[in-house]
Write a protein that holds these residues in place. Structure first.
Motif, PDB file in Angstrom:
ATOM      1  N   ARG A  89     -12.621   1.356   9.037  1.00 53.76           N
ATOM      2  CA  ARG A  89     -12.244   0.049   7.727  1.00 53.76           C
ATOM      3  C   ARG A  89     -12.749   0.123   6.629  1.00 53.76           C
ATOM      4  O   ARG A  89     -11.876   0.101   5.414  1.00 53.76           O
ATOM      5  N   LYS A  90     -14.109   0.907   6.427  1.00 49.11           N
ATOM      6  CA  LYS A  90     -14.441   1.133   5.279  1.00 49.11           C
ATOM      7  C   LYS A  90     -13.702   2.214   4.121  1.00 49.11           C
ATOM      8  O   LYS A  90     -13.236   1.994   3.269  1.00 49.11           O
ATOM      9  N   PHE A  91     -13.249   3.463   5.554  1.00 48.32           N
ATOM     10  CA  PHE A  91     -12.604   4.550   4.941  1.00 48.32           C
ATOM     11  C   PHE A  91     -11.154   4.049   4.198  1.00 48.32           C
ATOM     12  O   PHE A  91     -10.313   4.170   3.559  1.00 48.32           O
ATOM     13  N   LEU A  92     -10.261   2.660   5.124  1.00 48.62           N
ATOM     14  CA  LEU A  92      -9.196   2.949   4.695  1.00 48.62           C
ATOM     15  C   LEU A  92      -9.032   1.893   3.146  1.00 48.62           C
ATOM     16  O   LEU A  92      -8.185   1.676   2.549  1.00 48.62           O
ATOM     17  N   GLY A  93     -10.215   0.983   3.493  1.00 49.40           N
ATOM     18  CA  GLY A  93     -10.691   0.421   1.848  1.00 49.40           C
ATOM     19  C   GLY A  93      -9.981   1.414   0.749  1.00 49.40           C
ATOM     20  O   GLY A  93     -10.186   0.961  -0.467  1.00 49.40           O
ATOM     21  N   SER A  95      -5.793   0.440   1.709  1.00 47.20           N
ATOM     22  CA  SER A  95      -4.456   0.254   2.937  1.00 47.20           C
ATOM     23  C   SER A  95      -5.366  -1.266   3.117  1.00 47.20           C
ATOM     24  O   SER A  95      -6.125  -1.467   3.103  1.00 47.20           O
ATOM     25  N   THR A  96      -4.292  -2.443   2.766  1.00 48.71           N
ATOM     26  CA  THR A  96      -4.702  -3.756   3.277  1.00 48.71           C
ATOM     27  C   THR A  96      -4.821  -3.346   5.074  1.00 48.71           C
ATOM     28  O   THR A  96      -3.828  -3.967   5.719  1.00 48.71           O
ATOM     29  N   ILE A  97      -6.190  -4.606   5.386  1.00 45.20           N
ATOM     30  CA  ILE A  97      -6.560  -4.384   6.669  1.00 45.20           C
ATOM     31  C   ILE A  97      -6.757  -6.139   6.544  1.00 45.20           C
ATOM     32  O   ILE A  97      -7.940  -6.895   5.856  1.00 45.20           O
ATOM     33  N   GLN A  98      -6.558  -6.685   8.108  1.00 48.90           N
ATOM     34  CA  GLN A  98      -6.577  -7.735   7.783  1.00 48.90           C
ATOM     35  C   GLN A  98      -8.466  -8.462   8.986  1.00 48.90           C
ATOM     36  O   GLN A  98      -8.108  -7.233   9.888  1.00 48.90           O
ATOM     37  N   MET A 132       0.792  -0.965   0.231  1.00 48.58           N
ATOM     38  CA  MET A 132       0.171   0.502  -0.364  1.00 48.58           C
ATOM     39  C   MET A 132       0.761   1.137   0.140  1.00 48.58           C
ATOM     40  O   MET A 132       1.794   0.911   1.037  1.00 48.58           O
ATOM     41  N   ALA A 133       0.770   2.060  -1.018  1.00 45.12           N
ATOM     42  CA  ALA A 133       0.689   3.235  -0.531  1.00 45.12           C
ATOM     43  C   ALA A 133       0.260   4.043  -0.020  1.00 45.12           C
ATOM     44  O   ALA A 133      -0.413   4.474  -0.241  1.00 45.12           O
ATOM     45  N   ALA A 134       1.495   5.055   0.621  1.00 46.52           N
ATOM     46  CA  ALA A 134       1.287   5.742   1.816  1.00 46.52           C
ATOM     47  C   ALA A 134       0.124   7.156   1.217  1.00 46.52           C
ATOM     48  O   ALA A 134       0.458   7.727   0.173  1.00 46.52           O
ATOM     49  N   LYS A 135      -0.703   7.597   1.697  1.00 48.15           N
ATOM     50  CA  LYS A 135      -1.786   8.916   0.961  1.00 48.15           C
ATOM     51  C   LYS A 135      -1.560  10.115   1.645  1.00 48.15           C
ATOM     52  O   LYS A 135      -1.392   9.100   3.506  1.00 48.15           O
ATOM     53  N   ARG A 136      -1.671  11.026   0.966  1.00 48.14           N
ATOM     54  CA  ARG A 136      -1.985  12.559   2.422  1.00 48.14           C
ATOM     55  C   ARG A 136      -3.290  12.845   2.383  1.00 48.14           C
ATOM     56  O   ARG A 136      -3.810  12.352   0.940  1.00 48.14           O
ATOM     57  N   ILE A 137      -3.712  12.705   3.591  1.00 51.37           N
ATOM     58  CA  ILE A 137      -5.077  12.557   4.112  1.00 51.37           C
ATOM     59  C   ILE A 137      -5.097  14.551   4.405  1.00 51.37           C
ATOM     60  O   ILE A 137      -4.304  14.574   5.174  1.00 51.37           O
ATOM     61  N   LEU A 138      -6.125  15.099   4.493  1.00 49.71           N
ATOM     62  CA  LEU A 138      -6.427  15.831   4.921  1.00 49.71           C
ATOM     63  C   LEU A 138      -7.533  16.022   5.924  1.00 49.71           C
ATOM     64  O   LEU A 138      -9.100  15.972   5.475  1.00 49.71           O
ATOM     65  N   MET A 139      -7.587  16.982   7.500  1.00 49.99           N
ATOM     66  CA  MET A 139      -8.067  16.352   8.400  1.00 49.99           C
ATOM     67  C   MET A 139      -8.481  17.943   8.710  1.00 49.99           C
ATOM     68  O   MET A 139      -7.432  19.228   8.857  1.00 49.99           O
ATOM     69  N   LEU A 140     -10.172  17.987   8.654  1.00 46.70           N
ATOM     70  CA  LEU A 140     -10.487  19.655   9.100  1.00 46.70           C
ATOM     71  C   LEU A 140     -11.509  19.165  10.156  1.00 46.70           C
ATOM     72  O   LEU A 140     -12.199  19.131  10.814  1.00 46.70           O
ATOM     73  N   VAL A 141     -10.706  20.549  11.453  1.00 51.06           N
ATOM     74  CA  VAL A 141     -10.791  20.951  12.024  1.00 51.06           C
ATOM     75  C   VAL A 141     -11.318  22.148  12.622  1.00 51.06           C
ATOM     76  O   VAL A 141     -10.846  22.812  11.875  1.00 51.06           O
ATOM     77  N   GLY A 142     -11.434  22.552  13.916  1.00 56.10           N
ATOM     78  CA  GLY A 142     -12.378  23.147  14.773  1.00 56.10           C
ATOM     79  C   GLY A 142     -12.751  23.026  16.532  1.00 56.10           C
ATOM     80  O   GLY A 142     -12.659  22.326  17.077  1.00 56.10           O
ATOM     81  N   ASP A 143     -12.292  24.659  17.205  1.00 52.40           N
ATOM     82  CA  ASP A 143     -12.333  23.993  18.096  1.00 52.40           C
ATOM     83  C   ASP A 143     -13.642  23.530  18.394  1.00 52.40           C
ATOM     84  O   ASP A 143     -14.367  23.822  18.103  1.00 52.40           O
TER      85      ASP A 143
END
Length: 195
Positions: free
Chosen positions: A183-187, A191-194, A1-12
């Protein structure tokens, strides 16, 4: 699996478990995650809130932790990211008022890149206008917003432990769904998840 760049949007007052657990899980399996907040830069923090289900008509809220941001919101180029995560809590109700947040979300939707949203995070998707024709779920109080935005509501049991996948979108009602949601997002990320 190649590593992915993921953006996470957050706030207080992002929900504590819904930001910390996915952030750590995604790092654990080798992905790069940038957590950003409108009006803040890397090294600053957002306050979190712990939402719990204790038999009341809605969730309860308690102080959480300070969550460290590791990237600058103003420097975000959505084209440089492979996927998007939007945690819940109270942050979505006001970060959705930021035009740049909506522009970023629309980029991921238009490019059919994986998007994971949980609980009230779907309020940002509603505001961005990207739920038309999508099957999804959220915290039950967000159901009217999803329906009015043209989404199809998926109901689940009272444990909030299920997640919905529709194309590039994975949604869940609250943090008890983390195992299924992630699990669904990693799919979608490859990503390979056991089991």
């Amino acid at each position: 699996m190649a590593a992915k760049r993921i953006l996470m949007l957050v706030g207080d007052f992002v929900e504590d478990y819904e930001v910390m657990v996915p952030f750590q899980m995604l790092l654990m399996v080798g992905h790069e995650v940038h957590a950003v907040c409108p009006g803040k830069t890397a090294g600053q923090t957002v306050k979190t809130a712990v939402h719990d289900f204790e038999g009341d008509q809605t969730y309860t809220e308690k102080p959480g932790h300070n969550f460290l941001l590791n990237a600058d919101f103003d420097a975000v180029d959505p084209a440089a990211y492979d996927a998007l995560v939007i945690p819940g809590g109270r942050a979505p109700e006001y970060i959705r008022l930021n035009d740049r947040v909506l522009e970023i979300v629309r980029h991921f939707a238009a490019a059919a890149k994986p998007i994971a949203a949980v609980c009230h995070g779907q309020q940002v998707l509603v505001a961005a206008g990207v739920l038309g024709g999508k099957r999804c779920t959220a915290y039950p109080a967000v159901k009217p917003d999803i329906l009015m935005a043209g989404g199809t509501w998926q109901d689940f049991n009272a444990t909030f432990s299920d997640a919905v996948e529709d194309g590039n979108l994975v949604t869940a009602p609250a943090w008890p769904a983390h195992p299924e949601w992630m699990r669904k997002f990693l799919g979608l990320l490859g990503s390979t998840i056991q089991p």
